[in-house]
Design a protein around this motif. Structure first.
Motif, PDB file in Angstrom:
ATOM      1  N   SER A  52       0.783  -1.233   0.000  1.00  0.00           N
ATOM      2  CA  SER A  52       0.000   0.000   0.000  1.00  0.00           C
ATOM      3  C   SER A  52       0.817   1.287   0.000  1.00  0.00           C
ATOM      4  O   SER A  52       0.292   2.353  -0.273  1.00  0.00           O
ATOM      5  CB  SER A  52      -0.964   0.011   1.195  1.00  0.00           C
ATOM      6  OG  SER A  52      -1.896  -1.035   1.072  1.00  0.00           O
ATOM      7  N   HIS A 147      -3.186  -6.798  -2.583  1.00  0.00           N
ATOM      8  CA  HIS A 147      -3.545  -5.423  -2.936  1.00  0.00           C
ATOM      9  C   HIS A 147      -3.276  -5.194  -4.421  1.00  0.00           C
ATOM     10  O   HIS A 147      -2.160  -5.419  -4.894  1.00  0.00           O
ATOM     11  CB  HIS A 147      -2.744  -4.435  -2.093  1.00  0.00           C
ATOM     12  CG  HIS A 147      -3.035  -4.529  -0.629  1.00  0.00           C
ATOM     13  ND1 HIS A 147      -3.965  -3.729  -0.011  1.00  0.00           N
ATOM     14  CD2 HIS A 147      -2.534  -5.341   0.335  1.00  0.00           C
ATOM     15  CE1 HIS A 147      -4.017  -4.035   1.282  1.00  0.00           C
ATOM     16  NE2 HIS A 147      -3.159  -5.009   1.515  1.00  0.00           N
ATOM     17  N   ASP A 182     -10.114  -0.038  -1.244  1.00  0.00           N
ATOM     18  CA  ASP A 182      -8.897   0.311  -0.518  1.00  0.00           C
ATOM     19  C   ASP A 182      -8.230   1.494  -1.211  1.00  0.00           C
ATOM     20  O   ASP A 182      -8.808   2.101  -2.120  1.00  0.00           O
ATOM     21  CB  ASP A 182      -7.961  -0.896  -0.476  1.00  0.00           C
ATOM     22  CG  ASP A 182      -7.122  -0.961   0.794  1.00  0.00           C
ATOM     23  OD1 ASP A 182      -6.845   0.110   1.373  1.00  0.00           O
ATOM     24  OD2 ASP A 182      -6.733  -2.066   1.204  1.00  0.00           O
ATOM     25  N   THR A 196      -8.667  -4.541  -2.827  1.00  0.00           N
ATOM     26  CA  THR A 196      -7.875  -5.542  -2.128  1.00  0.00           C
ATOM     27  C   THR A 196      -8.660  -6.841  -2.058  1.00  0.00           C
ATOM     28  O   THR A 196      -9.851  -6.841  -1.746  1.00  0.00           O
ATOM     29  CB  THR A 196      -7.510  -5.069  -0.710  1.00  0.00           C
ATOM     30  OG1 THR A 196      -6.612  -3.965  -0.802  1.00  0.00           O
ATOM     31  CG2 THR A 196      -6.843  -6.183   0.085  1.00  0.00           C
TER      32      THR A 196
END
Length: 210
Positions: A52, A147, A182, A196
């Motif tokens: 992330s 992710h 996300d 995600t």
């Protein structure tokens, strides 16, 4: 960079960078993230599965970006794999043990979840296919997180296969799969909406990306 705990696996146009090292140097842990046994994958130099990022150094999002949940790894019992608090503090730290390091395979485990169980992960790459095998030493519910880069779209999703516009993920051992909204950050204070994949499992899970 094995001395730093980072490894690279390649096959064809697929490149995987993975973390099988300590959260940070013991003398300077403040920038450490709970990213043990996480990975990033690119195809033809284009990011597909990403951690992330950082985004900011203060506020609630700082805690999220440092958390296990913000990385492509396994979380047991909704806990972080190392104890982070504040913006730049680290307490109890996951200890990673490397089991195998070869051109096509890396395997390691860590003890960061304490009594909840050890997480063991094997990364394998062969003929443009990348495979992950996860195991948890107890029966505590776990989740494997993937992710997606902002421009990766999910076309279909089931308990055994997730199809994106870039690659298909074939899953074995999942109790359920969910897709959540996300965000990722590639540069400071800039955020991009993303998705995600959360793959829930008990004891063992494997998936192949190809």
């Amino acid at each position: 960079f094995p001395d730093a705990g980072y490894y690279c696996l390649r096959s064809g146009d697929v490149k995987v960078l993975l973390d099988a090292g300590a959260i940070a140097p013991d003398y300077m842990p403040g920038h450490g993230h709970c990213d043990g046994l996480s990975f990033e994958l690119s195809r033809q130099g284009h990011p597909v599965f990403v951690n992330s990022g950082t985004g900011m150094y203060q506020g609630a999002l700082r805690g999220y970006f440092r958390s296990t949940a913000a990385h492509n790894t396994v979380m047991i019992g909704d806990k972080n794999s190392s104890e982070v608090w504040g913006g730049f503090r680290v307490g109890r730290r996951a200890r990673v043990t490397l089991l195998k390091d070869s051109p096509n395979e890396v395997e390691a485990w860590h003890d960061g979840f304490g009594s909840l169980g050890r997480h063991r992960r094997k990364f394998t790459i062969d003929k443009d296919c990348f495979r992950i095998e996860d195991s948890v030493s107890t029966g505590v519910k776990a989740v494997s997180l993937i992710h997606l880069a902002p421009d990766v779209e999910i076309m279909s999703c089931s308990r055994t296969e997730i199809v994106t516009n870039i690659a298909a993920i074939r899953v074995a051992g999942a109790s359920s799969v969910e897709i959540v909204d996300d965000q990722v950050s590639f540069t400071y204070n800039r955020f991009h909406l993303s998705k995600t994949i959360r793959i829930h499992f008990v004891k063992r899970l494997s998936y192949t990306i190809g």
